[in-house]
Design a protein around this motif. Structure first.
Motif, PDB file in Angstrom:
ATOM      1  N   MET A 150       0.338  -0.925   0.248  1.00 55.81           N
ATOM      2  CA  MET A 150       0.227   0.050  -0.237  1.00 55.81           C
ATOM      3  C   MET A 150       0.553   0.926  -0.124  1.00 55.81           C
ATOM      4  N   CYS A 151       2.201   1.349   0.616  1.00 52.20           N
ATOM      5  CA  CYS A 151       2.519   2.268   0.733  1.00 52.20           C
ATOM      6  C   CYS A 151       3.342   2.845  -0.962  1.00 52.20           C
ATOM      7  N   GLN A 152       3.858   1.554  -1.700  1.00 50.99           N
ATOM      8  CA  GLN A 152       4.213   1.899  -2.786  1.00 50.99           C
ATOM      9  C   GLN A 152       2.978   2.021  -4.194  1.00 50.99           C
ATOM     10  N   MET A 153       1.640   1.836  -3.445  1.00 48.87           N
ATOM     11  CA  MET A 153       0.478   2.661  -3.841  1.00 48.87           C
ATOM     12  C   MET A 153       0.093   3.708  -3.673  1.00 48.87           C
ATOM     13  N   LEU A 154       0.090   4.588  -2.794  1.00 45.19           N
ATOM     14  CA  LEU A 154       0.718   5.557  -2.921  1.00 45.19           C
ATOM     15  C   LEU A 154       1.164   6.922  -3.162  1.00 45.19           C
ATOM     16  N   ARG A 155       1.936   6.021  -3.586  1.00 46.73           N
ATOM     17  CA  ARG A 155       3.744   6.568  -3.904  1.00 46.73           C
ATOM     18  C   ARG A 155       3.693   6.920  -5.506  1.00 46.73           C
ATOM     19  N   ASP A 156       3.056   5.254  -6.377  1.00 50.18           N
ATOM     20  CA  ASP A 156       2.641   5.664  -7.562  1.00 50.18           C
ATOM     21  C   ASP A 156       1.634   5.977  -8.020  1.00 50.18           C
ATOM     22  N   GLY A 157       0.138   6.826  -6.971  1.00 47.92           N
ATOM     23  CA  GLY A 157      -0.634   7.303  -7.115  1.00 47.92           C
ATOM     24  C   GLY A 157      -1.358   5.750  -7.895  1.00 47.92           C
ATOM     25  N   GLU A 158      -1.773   5.164  -7.530  1.00 44.16           N
ATOM     26  CA  GLU A 158      -2.428   3.772  -7.730  1.00 44.16           C
ATOM     27  C   GLU A 158      -3.728   3.801  -6.270  1.00 44.16           C
ATOM     28  N   THR A 159      -3.484   4.590  -5.263  1.00 43.56           N
ATOM     29  CA  THR A 159      -4.716   4.620  -3.948  1.00 43.56           C
ATOM     30  C   THR A 159      -3.908   5.938  -3.868  1.00 43.56           C
ATOM     31  N   ASP A 160      -5.619   6.622  -3.445  1.00 41.33           N
ATOM     32  CA  ASP A 160      -5.979   7.755  -3.132  1.00 41.33           C
ATOM     33  C   ASP A 160      -5.820   8.304  -1.436  1.00 41.33           C
ATOM     34  N   ILE A 161      -6.255   6.909  -1.109  1.00 44.09           N
ATOM     35  CA  ILE A 161      -6.241   6.726   0.261  1.00 44.09           C
ATOM     36  C   ILE A 161      -5.756   5.269   0.818  1.00 44.09           C
ATOM     37  N   ALA A 162      -5.479   5.169   1.928  1.00 49.43           N
ATOM     38  CA  ALA A 162      -4.612   3.662   2.832  1.00 49.43           C
ATOM     39  C   ALA A 162      -5.288   3.561   4.144  1.00 49.43           C
ATOM     40  N   VAL A 163      -5.691   2.746   4.564  1.00 52.72           N
ATOM     41  CA  VAL A 163      -5.791   1.816   5.751  1.00 52.72           C
ATOM     42  C   VAL A 163      -5.121   0.830   5.616  1.00 52.72           C
ATOM     43  N   ILE A 164      -3.685   1.787   6.606  1.00 55.93           N
ATOM     44  CA  ILE A 164      -2.894   1.150   6.561  1.00 55.93           C
ATOM     45  C   ILE A 164      -2.013   1.481   8.142  1.00 55.93           C
ATOM     46  N   LEU A 165      -0.999   0.554   8.782  1.00 55.13           N
ATOM     47  CA  LEU A 165      -0.267  -0.018   9.592  1.00 55.13           C
ATOM     48  C   LEU A 165       0.403   1.625   9.849  1.00 55.13           C
ATOM     49  N   THR A 166       0.177   2.010  11.317  1.00 53.90           N
ATOM     50  CA  THR A 166       0.414   3.171  11.654  1.00 53.90           C
ATOM     51  C   THR A 166       2.274   3.168  11.262  1.00 53.90           C
ATOM     52  N   GLU A 167       3.126   1.859  11.908  1.00 60.16           N
ATOM     53  CA  GLU A 167       4.388   1.913  11.880  1.00 60.16           C
ATOM     54  C   GLU A 167       5.031   1.768  10.280  1.00 60.16           C
ATOM     55  N   GLY A 168       4.186   0.696   9.907  1.00 60.91           N
ATOM     56  CA  GLY A 168       4.597   1.264   8.004  1.00 60.91           C
ATOM     57  C   GLY A 168       4.633   2.549   7.529  1.00 60.91           C
ATOM     58  N   ILE A 169       3.478   2.972   7.672  1.00 62.55           N
ATOM     59  CA  ILE A 169       3.005   4.565   7.425  1.00 62.55           C
ATOM     60  C   ILE A 169       3.607   5.215   7.723  1.00 62.55           C
ATOM     61  N   VAL A 170       4.206   5.616   8.536  1.00 63.87           N
ATOM     62  CA  VAL A 170       4.934   6.165   9.482  1.00 63.87           C
ATOM     63  C   VAL A 170       6.792   6.151   9.015  1.00 63.87           C
ATOM     64  N   LYS A 171       6.992   5.652   8.570  1.00 63.69           N
ATOM     65  CA  LYS A 171       8.662   5.153   8.146  1.00 63.69           C
ATOM     66  C   LYS A 171       8.075   5.599   6.553  1.00 63.69           C
ATOM     67  N   ASP A 172       7.199   4.883   5.901  1.00 59.70           N
ATOM     68  CA  ASP A 172       7.340   5.351   4.895  1.00 59.70           C
ATOM     69  C   ASP A 172       7.203   6.737   4.361  1.00 59.70           C
ATOM     70  N   ILE A 173       6.519   7.439   5.303  1.00 59.83           N
ATOM     71  CA  ILE A 173       6.895   9.124   4.650  1.00 59.83           C
ATOM     72  C   ILE A 173       7.927   9.816   5.273  1.00 59.83           C
ATOM     73  N   VAL A 174       8.381   9.069   6.391  1.00 54.81           N
ATOM     74  CA  VAL A 174       9.938   9.372   6.609  1.00 54.81           C
ATOM     75  C   VAL A 174      11.381   8.820   5.637  1.00 54.81           C
ATOM     76  N   ALA A 175      10.603   8.057   5.175  1.00 59.57           N
ATOM     77  CA  ALA A 175      11.619   7.987   3.413  1.00 59.57           C
ATOM     78  C   ALA A 175      11.099   8.268   2.158  1.00 59.57           C
ATOM     79  N   GLY A 176      10.166   9.678   2.465  1.00 60.01           N
ATOM     80  CA  GLY A 176      10.097  10.471   0.844  1.00 60.01           C
ATOM     81  C   GLY A 176       8.206   9.630   0.990  1.00 60.01           C
ATOM     82  N   ASN A 177       7.634   8.394   1.239  1.00 62.67           N
ATOM     83  CA  ASN A 177       6.036   8.710   0.638  1.00 62.67           C
ATOM     84  C   ASN A 177       5.550  10.524   1.173  1.00 62.67           C
ATOM     85  N   PRO A 178       4.830  11.043  -0.839  1.00 62.52           N
ATOM     86  CA  PRO A 178       4.257  11.839  -0.610  1.00 62.52           C
ATOM     87  C   PRO A 178       3.029  11.712   0.291  1.00 62.52           C
TER      88      PRO A 178
END
Length: 282
Positions: free
Chosen positions: A46-74
């Protein structure tokens, strides 16, 4: 003219409120065509899908999305979705020689993908057990079916996954659960791509209002336990236990909780730096 918004989440009991709202046409009433995609691979995908614009919203695990936003997920976290911790079961193949958690030191974990919850939580578990996290080994299995194959064939030794979703595999003798490992924070959040937040803030607010109304009353829906049990192939008593432990949320993620998560990820060397609250949470 209805507005199409794409949303992604795991095909698990936590997300039934979304499906009920979609089936009842609650988003349509506000001119929102909310298109749901099931993502059995989980958070890393889902992190990849957000980055690629394949999804607009993700219902996602907290630690996973925090890690990916720190790594540049917009994207940003707009709200907590489930505030209770996720209880991760630690599973081995039923016939495996491993009997207790300490037997799993320096063995190989099956994970859905890098950056997924099963990956990050294996670090949390290793640290809890005072194992050397640099010795962790991983086998990428994509889905729960992939984990069954990897554990049964011996390609991997253990697998961490939400314990109620894996309960049927324990009941039918595929897996044995040797321990539980709860997260130390609210488990699911709702994340939205920055572009969507900028262009359609009122639509996102409307979506949150609709889902929050449903999650507030979700446990009071008549026979919801039976609905969940049949839909997710669970025993009624297991679902009742899960419902008792699970608390949905209608609140924002607070500063203190985010601080705790970032500190833990930093200690585990999963992130290299911390970001300010505003960079992660809308």
């Amino acid at each position: 003219m209805s507005k199409t918004i794409k949303i992604a989440g795991v095909p698990e009991h936590f997300n039934l409120p979304w499906h009920l709202c979609i089936e009842n046409g609650e988003f349509e009433d506000y001119g929102i065509d909310l298109q749901w995609t099931d993502v059995p691979e989980g958070t890393g995908k889902m992190c990849q899908m957000l980055r690629d614009g394949e999804t607009d919203i993700a219902v996602i695990l907290t630690e996973g999305i925090v890690k990916d936003i720190v790594a540049g997920n917009p994207s940003k976290i707009v709200q907590v979705y489930v505030k209770s911790p996720l209880i991760w079961g630690i599973h081995v193949a039923a016939a495996s020689q491993y009997q207790k958690l300490s037997d799993l030191k320096d063995t190989k974990a099956a994970i859905s993908r890098l950056g997924s919850g099963s990956h990050l939580m294996s670090f949390v578990n290793a640290e809890n057990q005072h194992w050397d996290t640099s010795q962790l080994q991983f086998e990428i299995v994509n889905t729960i079916d992939g984990a069954v194959e990897a554990l049964t064939s011996g390609k991997a030794d253990y697998f961490m996954w939400e314990r109620f979703m894996t309960q049927p595999l324990v009941d039918n003798g595929t897996f044995r659960r040797i321990a539980d490992c709860p997260t130390l924070w609210p488990c699911f959040v709702i994340a939205v791509r920055n572009e969507v937040l900028e262009n359609d803030p009122e639509i996102i607010d409307q979506i949150l209002e609709i889902i929050n109304t449903t999650t507030e009353e979700f446990k009071m829906i008549p026979s919801i336990d039976r609905t969940l049990a049949s839909k997710y192939d669970q025993k009624l008593e297991d679902i009742q236990q899960w419902l008792a432990l699970t608390q949905w949320s209608q609140q924002k993620l607070d500063v203190k909780t985010l601080e705790k998560i970032q500190n833990r990820l930093l200690t585990l060397k999963i992130i290299e730096k911390k970001l300010p609250f505003e960079a992660i949470v809308k």
